[in-house]
Write an enzyme that holds these catalytic residues in place. Structure first.
Site, PDB file in Angstrom:
ATOM      1  N   HIS A  82       1.459   4.409  13.748  1.00  0.00           N
ATOM      2  CA  HIS A  82       1.254   3.100  13.111  1.00  0.00           C
ATOM      3  C   HIS A  82       2.415   2.156  13.466  1.00  0.00           C
ATOM      4  O   HIS A  82       2.193   1.004  13.835  1.00  0.00           O
ATOM      5  CB  HIS A  82       1.130   3.317  11.593  1.00  0.00           C
ATOM      6  CG  HIS A  82       1.067   2.069  10.766  1.00  0.00           C
ATOM      7  ND1 HIS A  82      -0.048   1.728  10.029  1.00  0.00           N
ATOM      8  CD2 HIS A  82       1.982   1.086  10.521  1.00  0.00           C
ATOM      9  CE1 HIS A  82       0.182   0.590   9.391  1.00  0.00           C
ATOM     10  NE2 HIS A  82       1.405   0.183   9.663  1.00  0.00           N
ATOM     11  N   GLU A  83       3.653   2.667  13.381  1.00  0.00           N
ATOM     12  CA  GLU A  83       4.832   1.832  13.674  1.00  0.00           C
ATOM     13  C   GLU A  83       4.911   1.492  15.156  1.00  0.00           C
ATOM     14  O   GLU A  83       5.279   0.384  15.524  1.00  0.00           O
ATOM     15  CB  GLU A  83       6.130   2.526  13.236  1.00  0.00           C
ATOM     16  CG  GLU A  83       6.218   2.962  11.781  1.00  0.00           C
ATOM     17  CD  GLU A  83       5.792   1.916  10.787  1.00  0.00           C
ATOM     18  OE1 GLU A  83       5.826   0.702  11.110  1.00  0.00           O
ATOM     19  OE2 GLU A  83       5.380   2.297   9.676  1.00  0.00           O
ATOM     20  N   HIS A 142       2.864  -1.444  16.015  1.00  0.00           N
ATOM     21  CA  HIS A 142       3.503  -2.728  15.697  1.00  0.00           C
ATOM     22  C   HIS A 142       4.344  -3.216  16.884  1.00  0.00           C
ATOM     23  O   HIS A 142       4.369  -4.403  17.182  1.00  0.00           O
ATOM     24  CB  HIS A 142       4.424  -2.591  14.478  1.00  0.00           C
ATOM     25  CG  HIS A 142       3.732  -2.668  13.154  1.00  0.00           C
ATOM     26  ND1 HIS A 142       2.997  -3.764  12.752  1.00  0.00           N
ATOM     27  CD2 HIS A 142       3.680  -1.796  12.120  1.00  0.00           C
ATOM     28  CE1 HIS A 142       2.535  -3.554  11.517  1.00  0.00           C
ATOM     29  NE2 HIS A 142       2.932  -2.362  11.117  1.00  0.00           N
ATOM     30  N   GLY A 168       7.368   3.310   6.279  1.00  0.00           N
ATOM     31  CA  GLY A 168       7.833   3.014   7.630  1.00  0.00           C
ATOM     32  C   GLY A 168       7.972   1.525   7.816  1.00  0.00           C
ATOM     33  O   GLY A 168       7.408   0.743   7.034  1.00  0.00           O
ATOM     34  N   CYS A 227      -0.573  -1.400   5.163  1.00  0.00           N
ATOM     35  CA  CYS A 227       0.494  -1.975   5.977  1.00  0.00           C
ATOM     36  C   CYS A 227       1.176  -3.084   5.194  1.00  0.00           C
ATOM     37  O   CYS A 227       0.507  -3.914   4.583  1.00  0.00           O
ATOM     38  CB  CYS A 227      -0.092  -2.521   7.281  1.00  0.00           C
ATOM     39  SG  CYS A 227       1.154  -3.256   8.365  1.00  0.00           S
ATOM     40  N   LEU A 228       2.499  -3.089   5.226  1.00  0.00           N
ATOM     41  CA  LEU A 228       3.261  -4.114   4.506  1.00  0.00           C
ATOM     42  C   LEU A 228       2.964  -5.508   5.057  1.00  0.00           C
ATOM     43  O   LEU A 228       3.146  -6.493   4.352  1.00  0.00           O
ATOM     44  CB  LEU A 228       4.759  -3.814   4.617  1.00  0.00           C
ATOM     45  CG  LEU A 228       5.208  -2.500   3.951  1.00  0.00           C
ATOM     46  CD1 LEU A 228       6.651  -2.179   4.318  1.00  0.00           C
ATOM     47  CD2 LEU A 228       5.036  -2.572   2.437  1.00  0.00           C
ATOM     48  N   GLN A 243       7.977  -6.297  12.431  1.00  0.00           N
ATOM     49  CA  GLN A 243       7.616  -6.810  11.101  1.00  0.00           C
ATOM     50  C   GLN A 243       8.712  -7.668  10.471  1.00  0.00           C
ATOM     51  O   GLN A 243       8.435  -8.429   9.545  1.00  0.00           O
ATOM     52  CB  GLN A 243       7.287  -5.635  10.149  1.00  0.00           C
ATOM     53  CG  GLN A 243       6.019  -4.895  10.549  1.00  0.00           C
ATOM     54  CD  GLN A 243       5.797  -3.695   9.665  1.00  0.00           C
ATOM     55  OE1 GLN A 243       6.411  -2.643   9.844  1.00  0.00           O
ATOM     56  NE2 GLN A 243       4.921  -3.833   8.684  1.00  0.00           N
TER      57      GLN A 243
END
Ligand code: GNR
Ligand code: NI
Length: 175
Positions: A133-134, A137, A46, A91-92, A51
């Protein structure tokens, strides 16, 4: 198509609260393409616009094993949620760190498509976890915010150490 740069903690821009998408135009469709390509390139399941330093409410995800089922959620809202489930998250924007996080098990979400039309769907499993999670962000929130103060300090130390040994492959930590 382009690969976008992914912001990493402790970049303050990750704490920005995203504003709704208002223009369903070619620029939006280009951003969706670029975010999808960036997600696949980074081997993520995702990616939220936050991000890639775009502070608008949209995210892409693909939780399929074959990585050929990209999904787009614009202006997403969770209208119902039930149950709770714990999953080891990564997480990226927090590279090399993995920790258990508890979230709703099932969610009902409303969102818009790239053409502006609305849809509603029920999600569960990894799909539900990733969406939450997204969506965090988009509100400037990261999964490490849910950890105990002790674990948060471990994350900070770990990332500082990782950055000192640049050039080396980043070691992983499961907290
Ligand atoms: O690639 C990702 N994997 C993942 C695993 C467990 C829970 C959430 C995620 S999302 C993450 C990609 C990312 O950072 N999205 O914001
Ligand atoms: Ni993330």
């Amino acid at each position: 198509m382009a690969i976008l740069e992914i912001l990493e903690i402790p970049d303050a821009r990750l704490r920005t609260i995203a504003r709704p998408v208002e223009a369903f135009d070619d620029e939006l469709r280009q951003l969706i393409e670029d975010m999808t390509e960036t997600m696949y390139d980074a081997k993520g399941i995702g990616l939220a616009a936050t991000q890639v330093d775009v502070h608008r409410r949209l995210l892409v995800l693909d939780v399929s094993e074959s990585q050929d089922q990209p999904r787009v959620y614009i202006n997403p809202e969770i209208i119902e949620s039930e149950g709770s489930e714990t999953c080891e998250e990564g997480c990226l924007s927090v590279p090399g760190i993995y920790a258990e996080v508890s979230r709703a098990e099932k969610v009902r979400v409303t969102a818009q498509n790239p053409d502006g039309s609305s849809f509603e769907e029920n999600l569960d499993g990894m799909h539900a976890i990733c969406l939450q999670h997204e969506m965090d962000h988009l509100d400037g929130k990261l999964f490490v915010d849910y950890l105990s103060p002790l674990k948060q300090r471990m994350v900070t130390k770990k990332l500082q150490k990782q950055r000192k040994i640049s050039g080396q492959k980043t070691p992983q930590a499961v907290l």
